[in-house]
Design a protein around this motif. Structure first.
Motif, PDB file in Angstrom:
ATOM      1  N   VAL A 176      -2.874   1.100  -6.748  1.00 29.63           N
ATOM      2  CA  VAL A 176      -3.075   2.552  -6.690  1.00 29.63           C
ATOM      3  C   VAL A 176      -4.469   2.912  -6.170  1.00 29.63           C
ATOM      4  O   VAL A 176      -4.620   3.874  -5.400  1.00 29.63           O
ATOM      5  CB  VAL A 176      -2.816   3.188  -8.079  1.00 29.63           C
ATOM      6  CG1 VAL A 176      -3.365   4.613  -8.143  1.00 29.63           C
ATOM      7  CG2 VAL A 176      -1.312   3.197  -8.370  1.00 29.63           C
ATOM      8  N   ASN A 235      -5.944   1.774  -3.813  1.00 34.70           N
ATOM      9  CA  ASN A 235      -5.896   1.800  -2.342  1.00 34.70           C
ATOM     10  C   ASN A 235      -5.885   3.223  -1.816  1.00 34.70           C
ATOM     11  O   ASN A 235      -6.446   3.524  -0.752  1.00 34.70           O
ATOM     12  CB  ASN A 235      -4.635   1.086  -1.838  1.00 34.70           C
ATOM     13  CG  ASN A 235      -4.813  -0.412  -1.720  1.00 34.70           C
ATOM     14  OD1 ASN A 235      -5.722  -0.971  -2.325  1.00 34.70           O
ATOM     15  ND2 ASN A 235      -3.956  -1.063  -0.961  1.00 34.70           N
ATOM     16  N   SER A 236      -5.236   4.117  -2.573  1.00 37.34           N
ATOM     17  CA  SER A 236      -5.122   5.508  -2.153  1.00 37.34           C
ATOM     18  C   SER A 236      -6.282   6.353  -2.672  1.00 37.34           C
ATOM     19  O   SER A 236      -6.466   7.485  -2.215  1.00 37.34           O
ATOM     20  CB  SER A 236      -3.801   6.106  -2.660  1.00 37.34           C
ATOM     21  OG  SER A 236      -2.699   5.344  -2.235  1.00 37.34           O
ATOM     22  N   ALA A 261       1.280   6.569  -6.916  1.00 38.76           N
ATOM     23  CA  ALA A 261       0.168   7.489  -7.186  1.00 38.76           C
ATOM     24  C   ALA A 261       0.615   8.949  -7.137  1.00 38.76           C
ATOM     25  O   ALA A 261       0.046   9.806  -7.831  1.00 38.76           O
ATOM     26  CB  ALA A 261      -0.960   7.253  -6.187  1.00 38.76           C
ATOM     27  N   SER A 262       1.643   9.222  -6.349  1.00 36.07           N
ATOM     28  CA  SER A 262       2.153  10.595  -6.243  1.00 36.07           C
ATOM     29  C   SER A 262       3.325  10.855  -7.184  1.00 36.07           C
ATOM     30  O   SER A 262       3.990  11.877  -7.072  1.00 36.07           O
ATOM     31  CB  SER A 262       2.565  10.878  -4.800  1.00 36.07           C
ATOM     32  OG  SER A 262       3.607  10.014  -4.393  1.00 36.07           O
ATOM     33  N   SER A 321       0.819  -1.210   0.000  1.00 38.94           N
ATOM     34  CA  SER A 321       0.000   0.000   0.000  1.00 38.94           C
ATOM     35  C   SER A 321       0.853   1.259   0.000  1.00 38.94           C
ATOM     36  O   SER A 321       0.561   2.236  -0.701  1.00 38.94           O
ATOM     37  CB  SER A 321      -0.941   0.008   1.214  1.00 38.94           C
ATOM     38  OG  SER A 321      -1.823  -1.099   1.168  1.00 38.94           O
ATOM     39  N   ASP A 322       1.927   1.247   0.784  1.00 38.90           N
ATOM     40  CA  ASP A 322       2.831   2.401   0.815  1.00 38.90           C
ATOM     41  C   ASP A 322       3.494   2.611  -0.545  1.00 38.90           C
ATOM     42  O   ASP A 322       3.633   3.747  -1.015  1.00 38.90           O
ATOM     43  CB  ASP A 322       3.910   2.194   1.879  1.00 38.90           C
ATOM     44  CG  ASP A 322       3.349   2.252   3.286  1.00 38.90           C
ATOM     45  OD1 ASP A 322       2.212   2.732   3.443  1.00 38.90           O
ATOM     46  OD2 ASP A 322       4.049   1.810   4.225  1.00 38.90           O
ATOM     47  N   SER A 374       0.993   4.087  -2.894  1.00 39.41           N
ATOM     48  CA  SER A 374       0.803   5.507  -2.601  1.00 39.41           C
ATOM     49  C   SER A 374       1.918   6.352  -3.213  1.00 39.41           C
ATOM     50  O   SER A 374       1.665   7.448  -3.743  1.00 39.41           O
ATOM     51  CB  SER A 374       0.750   5.715  -1.085  1.00 39.41           C
ATOM     52  OG  SER A 374       0.596   7.074  -0.764  1.00 39.41           O
ATOM     53  N   ARG A 402       9.918   2.958  -0.650  1.00 43.94           N
ATOM     54  CA  ARG A 402       9.407   2.204   0.503  1.00 43.94           C
ATOM     55  C   ARG A 402      10.355   1.025   0.753  1.00 43.94           C
ATOM     56  O   ARG A 402      10.505   0.147  -0.070  1.00 43.94           O
ATOM     57  CB  ARG A 402       7.993   1.693   0.214  1.00 43.94           C
ATOM     58  CG  ARG A 402       7.371   0.781   1.292  1.00 43.94           C
ATOM     59  CD  ARG A 402       7.540   1.355   2.686  1.00 43.94           C
ATOM     60  NE  ARG A 402       6.623   0.790   3.646  1.00 43.94           N
ATOM     61  CZ  ARG A 402       6.964  -0.121   4.575  1.00 43.94           C
ATOM     62  NH1 ARG A 402       8.203  -0.593   4.615  1.00 43.94           N
ATOM     63  NH2 ARG A 402       6.074  -0.543   5.452  1.00 43.94           N
ATOM     64  N   HIS A 415      -8.612   1.641   1.180  1.00 40.91           N
ATOM     65  CA  HIS A 415      -7.351   0.960   1.469  1.00 40.91           C
ATOM     66  C   HIS A 415      -7.474  -0.564   1.426  1.00 40.91           C
ATOM     67  O   HIS A 415      -6.470  -1.274   1.467  1.00 40.91           O
ATOM     68  CB  HIS A 415      -6.806   1.412   2.836  1.00 40.91           C
ATOM     69  CG  HIS A 415      -7.683   1.048   3.994  1.00 40.91           C
ATOM     70  ND1 HIS A 415      -8.631   1.903   4.506  1.00 40.91           N
ATOM     71  CD2 HIS A 415      -7.758  -0.093   4.745  1.00 40.91           C
ATOM     72  CE1 HIS A 415      -9.246   1.334   5.516  1.00 40.91           C
ATOM     73  NE2 HIS A 415      -8.737   0.119   5.680  1.00 40.91           N
TER      74      HIS A 415
END
Length: 436
Positions: free
Chosen positions: A73, A75-76, A51-52, A44-45, A48, A59, A80
């Motif tokens: 993606v 998830n964000s 996505a940014s 998930s991290d 994220s 990570r 989640h």
């Protein structure tokens, strides 16, 4: 009626997984021990970060293809738990593919359903996806490759094989058996391969097919090494793998190449795990391992893989299962999530086993669960009680390896050897070999 029964199983399984995902949310919020797998937080991290517009490898401990981060993606964006639903859907797809493979081989419907239930209602497997582990995606892709081969869709099988090896590198062990079955004995351009009927598994015809498979297992692949289907599979799967690798290398450079691919070839994990190698790695972790030392553990794996492939390669699902169990058992690092790699293949071999649940099957289950529980006991004393039980934990790893070896031998001895593909007539075979 048959379709409705399978659909009912899948619906009930889907409901069970939804309930577990919802329960997992509650447990994560109210209990000290989390239901969600720690790897899911890593996924998930990484998603994220993607996505940014950043690298997922920012990570720490994210050592997967960026494809996984892109899949998560939402998830964000949405929720989640998106990934858990995605993995659980793949879990259900595995059950559907198991049924499809067995029906293609003309296995009776009742036996198909029992085999599917071994996957869908196995407590270990239905918690994998709901806790946020990505392995069901890999399992679904591998089973789809088997279906494509059984239907003669070599091009599609090659595409998915290249993709799954990029996504999770361990399926590279299946390359040689796939190449072996892509033989003019079974495949001709413009024709679907003939599948050996399940009902022939104990007939004299099946025994003759077994003898023919042994006869042609080593020499025919050498004579027809440049068969069209083999060349197509190698080129397409290689192109897909290299294209995905090149694409992500362009975006993430050496960081991607090291974390997603090279790391897994030379991985040395000092943390306790089921592997017999962990204690040596723990003791020597302060010293720098040479490349030779890092790769030497692959030798037992390689030898066992070659023996299994050349002996059972024509019985493709059975060969995949044996390879996977052996690969995991002799691996440098073994975690519980690796067991799902062969659990998805187990239902594919059950219709061909002479092993009864009472008593041999029960003994195998008891031995495997007992060896695992024995290891977990020492692991608990080390992890939660801080006891110095490293040596005893290593001995428990040796017992676990012995248990896996015992079960593997039992399964091989009680299996009805059954090549997936029916070979061509002798006259046709001669023509095909001449053309090659």
């Amino acid at each position: 009626m048959i379709t409705t029964n399978i659909r009912s199983l899948l619906r009930f399984s889907a409901l069970l997984r939804v309930v577990l995902i919802i329960y997992g949310e509650w447990q994560d919020s109210h209990m000290e021990v989390r239901y969600t797998d720690v790897d899911y937080l890593v996924f998930s991290d990484a998603a994220s970060l993607v996505a940014s517009g950043q690298s997922p490898y920012q990570r720490t401990t994210y050592r997967y293809s960026p494809l996984l981060a892109f899949l998560l993606v939402p998830n964000s964006i949405i929720h989640h738990s998106w990934g858990k639903f995605l993995f659980s859907a793949s879990d259900l797809l595995v059950g559907y593919f198991i049924h499809s493979i067995l029906k293609l081989r003309k296995v009776p419907e009742d036996l198909c359903k029992y085999s599917v239930m071994v996957w869908l209602f196995n407590p270990f497997t239905f918690t994998i996806g709901t806790r946020g582990n990505c392995e069901p995606i890999v399992c679904a892709m591998i089973l789809w490759i088997i279906i494509c081969l059984m239907k003669g869709n070599v091009l599609q099988a090659a595409f998915w094989y290249g993709l799954v090896v990029h996504f999770r590198i361990y399926p590279i062990i299946y390359a040689l058996p796939v190449i072996l079955v892509l033989d003019p004995l079974f495949f001709q351009s413009g024709f679907k391969p003939k599948l050996l009927n399940w009902r022939l598994r104990q007939d004299k015809n099946a025994q003759s097919y077994s003898k023919m498979a042994d006869q042609y297992g080593l020499w025919t692949p050498v004579k027809t090494i440049f068969a069209k289907e083999r060349i197509v599979f190698a080129l397409v799967s290689g192109a897909v793998f290299l294209s995905c690798t090149a694409l992500f290398f362009y975006f993430y450079r050496w960081e991607f190449l090291h974390e997603a691919l090279l790391y897994h070839l030379t991985r040395t994990d000092p943390r306790h795990n089921f592997s017999i190698y962990f204690y040596h790695i723990y003791l020597q972790h302060e010293c720098e391992f040479s490349v030779v030392e890092k790769l030497i553990s692959f030798l037992p794996q390689f030898v066992v893989q070659m023996v299994l492939i050349f002996r059972f390669g024509q019985d493709l699902p059975f060969c995949f299962f044996l390879q996977t169990v052996a690969f995991v058992a002799f691996n440098k690092v073994i975690t519980a999530q690796y067991f799902v790699w062969f659990f998805c293949l187990l239902p594919l071999i059950l219709p061909w086993t002479k092993m009864k649940l009472k008593w041999e099957g029960f003994i195998c289950i008891l031995v495997w669960m007992g060896a695992q529980t024995h290891w977990l006991l020492w692991g608990y004393l080390l992890e939660f009680k801080g006891k110095n039980v490293f040596l005893k934990l290593w001995l428990a790893s040796l017992v676990f390896l012995a248990a896996n070896t015992f079960i593997l031998v039992m399964i091989i001895r009680r299996h009805n050897y059954s090549p997936v593909f029916e070979q061509l007539e002798a006259a046709t075979l001669k023509n095909v070999v001449k053309l090659q």
